[in-house]
Design an enzyme around this catalytic site. Structure first.
Site, mmCIF file in Angstrom:
data_model
loop_
_atom_site.group_PDB
_atom_site.id
_atom_site.type_symbol
_atom_site.label_atom_id
_atom_site.label_comp_id
_atom_site.label_asym_id
_atom_site.label_seq_id
_atom_site.Cartn_x
_atom_site.Cartn_y
_atom_site.Cartn_z
ATOM 1 N N SER A 46 26.902 89.747 20.100
ATOM 2 C CA SER A 46 27.564 90.145 21.546
ATOM 3 C C SER A 46 26.666 90.132 22.579
ATOM 4 O O SER A 46 27.019 90.049 23.829
ATOM 5 C CB SER A 46 28.148 91.704 21.425
ATOM 6 N N ASP A 84 21.862 89.619 13.452
ATOM 7 C CA ASP A 84 23.247 89.205 13.082
ATOM 8 C C ASP A 84 23.121 87.590 13.237
ATOM 9 O O ASP A 84 22.616 86.972 14.043
ATOM 10 C CB ASP A 84 23.914 89.528 14.733
ATOM 11 N N LYS A 114 23.503 90.776 9.069
ATOM 12 C CA LYS A 114 24.939 90.959 9.241
ATOM 13 C C LYS A 114 25.523 89.615 9.234
ATOM 14 O O LYS A 114 25.364 88.725 10.040
ATOM 15 C CB LYS A 114 25.216 91.736 10.589
ATOM 16 N N GLU A 116 29.714 88.194 9.521
ATOM 17 C CA GLU A 116 30.994 88.443 9.465
ATOM 18 C C GLU A 116 31.623 87.501 8.425
ATOM 19 O O GLU A 116 31.591 86.342 8.291
ATOM 20 C CB GLU A 116 31.409 87.962 10.941
ATOM 21 N N GLU A 183 34.948 96.879 11.965
ATOM 22 C CA GLU A 183 35.375 97.086 13.254
ATOM 23 C C GLU A 183 36.627 97.015 13.458
ATOM 24 O O GLU A 183 37.755 96.284 13.139
ATOM 25 C CB GLU A 183 34.892 95.573 14.010
HETATM 26 O O1 KIV Z 1 27.573 91.665 17.747
HETATM 27 C C1 KIV Z 1 27.910 92.875 17.954
HETATM 28 O O2 KIV Z 1 27.434 93.544 18.716
HETATM 29 C C2 KIV Z 1 28.853 93.394 16.821
HETATM 30 C C3 KIV Z 1 29.352 94.812 17.109
HETATM 31 C C4 KIV Z 1 30.134 94.989 18.345
HETATM 32 C C5 KIV Z 1 29.830 95.183 15.828
HETATM 33 O O3 KIV Z 1 29.087 92.912 15.884
#
Ligand code: KIV
Length: 267
Positions: A46, A84, A114, A116, A183
């Site tokens: 994000s 992420d 993380k 997806e 989410e």
């Molecule tokens: O990238 C992010 O901030 C997220 C959250 C909104 C769960 O994946």
């Protein structure tokens, strides 16, 4: 401060403790989160939206994500930090995915990574787990798949869709994921997931049954132009910052700055 570990994360549900997770993208903010004891920090993609100003998360690069995750680690040595993986960095091949995820771990010092995941990436999670990487599997609304999901929509609203999410949660637990991120699903879905897996479940707009909750920090501070309905409005930092910027401009325009106390003296 004592390091928050995977064991602490796992201990939360049996102990009836709920965990706080926030997104974080820089050293200075990570220090503040560390000081108040936020246990879990997500360096989310994000950042594409709230730091870089893109309308989606798709354009952000692995280089950028690695650099900011390293900065967050430096600011919050005790927190459990989740890095992420950005769009396209784990999709070309198993080799590319393993290399990029290992780079994220090696160059940032994050505790977990993380991804997806769709229903067909259990083998990748198994491979990364075998390589020793803690994986958080992100289910429900997956913003990197907006083109497939047809928009940023709540997921799991029908019985069939709910069962599909629960089934994926169970599959990813079996594949070795250390935790799940759920989410934008109704509370019934997170309740069913929590009842069917032992691994910790972090919710993002997913209702109270989750073991912990994450929101984008800009959304609770009124730093975003608009926020999702599940993000509590806790402070108006946006207005506080604007007031400070306006005051600075005014000090310069009126000659109040720089004063005697702001200048260096000659030797
Ligand atoms: O990238 C992010 O901030 C997220 C959250 C909104 C769960 O994946």
């Amino acid at each position: 401060m004592k390091k928050f570990t995977l064991d602490d994360l796992r201990a939360a549900r049996p102990a009836g403790r709920k965990l706080a997770m926030l997104t974080c993208y820089d050293y200075s903010t990570a220090r503040l989160m560390e000081e108040v004891g936020i246990q879990l920090l997500l360096v989310g993609d994000s950042a594409a939206n709230v730091i870089l100003g893109y309308p989606t998360t798709l354009p952000i690069s692995l280089e950028f994500m690695v650099e900011i995750t390293r900065a967050v680690r430096a600011g919050a040595p005790s927190a459990y930090i989740v890095g992420d993986m950005p769009f396209g960095s784990y999709h070309a091949s198993m080799g590319q995915a393993v290399r990029n995820v290992c780079r994220m771990v090696q160059q940032t010092g994050c505790d977990c990574v993380k991804l997806e995941v769709s229903s067909r990436q259990t083998e990748l999670v198994q491979r990364l787990t075998d390589a020793g990487v803690g994986i958080m599997a992100h289910l429900g609304l997956r913003p990197q798949s907006v083109a497939v999901l047809g928009g940023y929509k709540t997921q799991g609203r029908t019985q069939r869709d709910m069962e599909e999410i629960v089934s994926q949660a169970v599959q990813y637990e079996k594949a070795g994921a250390v935790s799940l991120l759920l989410e934008a699903v109704p509370p019934e879905v997170s309740q069913a997931v929590v009842e069917n897996v032992k691994i910790p479940v972090i919710g993002c707009g997913a209702g109270p049954a989750c073991d912990g909750h994450v929101v984008v920090m800009h959304d609770i501070l009124k730093l975003s132009p608009r926020s999702p309905k599940f993000a509590p409005q806790i402070a108006n930092v946006g207005d506080a910052i604007k007031t400070a910027f306006a005051e600075y401009k005014n000090m310069i325009e009126t000659g109040a700055y720089p004063g005697k106390e702001h200048v260096y003296s000659m030797l």
